[in-house]
Design a protein around this motif. Structure first.
Motif, PDB file in Angstrom:
ATOM      1  N   GLU A 181      76.719 -34.145  75.606  1.00  0.00           N
ATOM      2  CA  GLU A 181      76.096 -33.478  76.748  1.00  0.00           C
ATOM      3  C   GLU A 181      74.573 -33.465  76.621  1.00  0.00           C
ATOM      4  O   GLU A 181      73.867 -33.422  77.605  1.00  0.00           O
ATOM      5  CB  GLU A 181      76.626 -32.050  76.874  1.00  0.00           C
ATOM      6  CG  GLU A 181      78.104 -32.002  77.231  1.00  0.00           C
ATOM      7  CD  GLU A 181      78.597 -30.584  77.410  1.00  0.00           C
ATOM      8  OE1 GLU A 181      77.762 -29.655  77.248  1.00  0.00           O
ATOM      9  OE2 GLU A 181      79.779 -30.393  77.688  1.00  0.00           O
ATOM     10  N   THR A 182      74.070 -33.451  75.409  1.00  0.00           N
ATOM     11  CA  THR A 182      72.615 -33.429  75.202  1.00  0.00           C
ATOM     12  C   THR A 182      72.234 -34.613  74.327  1.00  0.00           C
ATOM     13  O   THR A 182      72.163 -34.496  73.104  1.00  0.00           O
ATOM     14  CB  THR A 182      72.186 -32.120  74.518  1.00  0.00           C
ATOM     15  OG1 THR A 182      72.925 -31.978  73.302  1.00  0.00           O
ATOM     16  CG2 THR A 182      72.436 -30.926  75.405  1.00  0.00           C
ATOM     17  N   PRO A 183      72.020 -35.782  74.909  1.00  0.00           N
ATOM     18  CA  PRO A 183      71.633 -36.944  74.094  1.00  0.00           C
ATOM     19  C   PRO A 183      70.243 -36.755  73.515  1.00  0.00           C
ATOM     20  O   PRO A 183      69.419 -36.006  74.056  1.00  0.00           O
ATOM     21  CB  PRO A 183      71.656 -38.105  75.100  1.00  0.00           C
ATOM     22  CG  PRO A 183      71.470 -37.465  76.424  1.00  0.00           C
ATOM     23  CD  PRO A 183      72.095 -36.107  76.334  1.00  0.00           C
ATOM     24  N   PRO A 184      69.941 -37.403  72.387  1.00  0.00           N
ATOM     25  CA  PRO A 184      68.638 -37.234  71.764  1.00  0.00           C
ATOM     26  C   PRO A 184      67.522 -37.838  72.607  1.00  0.00           C
ATOM     27  O   PRO A 184      67.709 -38.867  73.273  1.00  0.00           O
ATOM     28  CB  PRO A 184      68.773 -37.954  70.424  1.00  0.00           C
ATOM     29  CG  PRO A 184      69.864 -38.935  70.637  1.00  0.00           C
ATOM     30  CD  PRO A 184      70.807 -38.310  71.610  1.00  0.00           C
ATOM     31  N   PHE A 185      66.352 -37.198  72.590  1.00  0.00           N
ATOM     32  CA  PHE A 185      65.185 -37.704  73.299  1.00  0.00           C
ATOM     33  C   PHE A 185      64.442 -38.701  72.413  1.00  0.00           C
ATOM     34  O   PHE A 185      64.281 -38.470  71.208  1.00  0.00           O
ATOM     35  CB  PHE A 185      64.232 -36.559  73.668  1.00  0.00           C
ATOM     36  CG  PHE A 185      64.834 -35.579  74.616  1.00  0.00           C
ATOM     37  CD1 PHE A 185      65.062 -35.902  75.938  1.00  0.00           C
ATOM     38  CD2 PHE A 185      65.176 -34.317  74.173  1.00  0.00           C
ATOM     39  CE1 PHE A 185      65.622 -34.997  76.810  1.00  0.00           C
ATOM     40  CE2 PHE A 185      65.742 -33.401  75.034  1.00  0.00           C
ATOM     41  CZ  PHE A 185      65.972 -33.732  76.354  1.00  0.00           C
ATOM     42  N   LYS A 186      63.987 -39.778  73.007  1.00  0.00           N
ATOM     43  CA  LYS A 186      63.222 -40.756  72.241  1.00  0.00           C
ATOM     44  C   LYS A 186      61.810 -40.219  71.981  1.00  0.00           C
ATOM     45  O   LYS A 186      61.202 -39.597  72.847  1.00  0.00           O
ATOM     46  CB  LYS A 186      63.132 -42.076  73.007  1.00  0.00           C
ATOM     47  CG  LYS A 186      64.454 -42.801  73.086  1.00  0.00           C
ATOM     48  CD  LYS A 186      64.304 -44.136  73.792  1.00  0.00           C
ATOM     49  CE  LYS A 186      65.626 -44.872  73.842  1.00  0.00           C
ATOM     50  NZ  LYS A 186      65.505 -46.158  74.550  1.00  0.00           N
ATOM     51  N   ASN A 187      61.302 -40.489  70.779  1.00  0.00           N
ATOM     52  CA  ASN A 187      59.959 -40.082  70.359  1.00  0.00           C
ATOM     53  C   ASN A 187      59.750 -38.570  70.509  1.00  0.00           C
ATOM     54  O   ASN A 187      58.691 -38.112  70.918  1.00  0.00           O
ATOM     55  CB  ASN A 187      58.885 -40.827  71.159  1.00  0.00           C
ATOM     56  CG  ASN A 187      59.014 -42.324  70.995  1.00  0.00           C
ATOM     57  OD1 ASN A 187      59.365 -42.804  69.920  1.00  0.00           O
ATOM     58  ND2 ASN A 187      58.748 -43.057  72.067  1.00  0.00           N
ATOM     59  N   TYR A 188      60.790 -37.797  70.201  1.00  0.00           N
ATOM     60  CA  TYR A 188      60.682 -36.342  70.289  1.00  0.00           C
ATOM     61  C   TYR A 188      60.049 -35.797  69.016  1.00  0.00           C
ATOM     62  O   TYR A 188      60.485 -36.121  67.914  1.00  0.00           O
ATOM     63  CB  TYR A 188      62.058 -35.720  70.498  1.00  0.00           C
ATOM     64  CG  TYR A 188      62.053 -34.212  70.489  1.00  0.00           C
ATOM     65  CD1 TYR A 188      61.503 -33.490  71.534  1.00  0.00           C
ATOM     66  CD2 TYR A 188      62.604 -33.515  69.422  1.00  0.00           C
ATOM     67  CE1 TYR A 188      61.502 -32.112  71.525  1.00  0.00           C
ATOM     68  CE2 TYR A 188      62.609 -32.133  69.407  1.00  0.00           C
ATOM     69  CZ  TYR A 188      62.057 -31.438  70.459  1.00  0.00           C
ATOM     70  OH  TYR A 188      62.047 -30.073  70.450  1.00  0.00           O
TER      71      TYR A 188
END
Length: 202
Positions: A181-188
């Motif tokens: 449901e909450t995929p990882p954000f790129k360059n977070y």
């Protein structure tokens, strides 16, 4: 540069150095306002003669000081036993004010109702005990039959017995995936974890 300009600049430099020495030595500024600095006046007077006090007065003062210190020690000991209040576990003052409104007065039960309830509790506890004993007997029978089967298998073949006592990891298939449901954000970039401490200081 001409010789006269060089002489004039040298004279200026020598004049500035002498003025700086004068300012440092005498604390006199070269500005339009002349500022003199002086040390503060130290007034002195002869020491006063010590008055001879009555020993009873000195003893009374010592007793008063001792009682005051003992009182402070008692106050500290009394406060040391008090624990830090936990705000989550404390009852709000509004609820304490409404205690009379919130309090419930249950009617007095008759002796027949009290006896009936006590009988029901005894019957319920007896029923639950019988259930518990039945569960223990079932478990004992299962374990006994399992051990008997393992003993018979060991008589037949030691290799089969060793295979049988190994844990079966495929008995319960289990697959797990990450949070969908909450995929990882790129360059977070994770925050540093700064927070404002609002806890009370005791």
């Amino acid at each position: 540069m001409s010789v006269s300009n060089i002489i004039i600049s040298l004279n200026r430099l020598s004049l500035q150095s002498t003025l700086k020495k004068a300012v440092l030595s005498r604390n006199i500024s070269t500005s339009s306002k002349v500022q003199f600095k002086a040390t503060p006046v130290l007034l002195a007077e002869p020491l006063k003669k010590k008055k001879r006090l009555d020993p009873a007065i000195i003893r009374a003062r010592e007793e008063r000081r001792k009682k005051k210190i003992e009182k402070q020690i008692r106050r500290l000991e009394k406060n040391a036993r008090q624990l830090k209040p936990i705000e989550e576990c404390e009852v709000p003052l509004t609820i304490l004010d409404e205690r009379d409104k919130r309090e419930r007065y249950l009617p007095n039960l008759s002796p027949d109702v009290v006896e009936k309830r006590a009988t029901l509790e005894k019957q319920w506890s007896h029923y639950k005990r019988e259930l518990h004993l039945a569960d223990l007997q079932i478990l004992d029978r299962i374990l006994f039959s399992q051990q008997k089967a393992l003993d018979e298998l060991r008589k037949e073949s030691e290799e089969l017995y060793n295979e049988a006592i190994q844990p079966d990891f495929h008995l319960i298939p289990f697959n797990s995936q990450g949070p969908v449901e909450t995929p990882p954000f790129k360059n977070y970039v994770a925050p540093d974890g700064e927070y404002i401490d609002i806890s009370k200081k005791w």
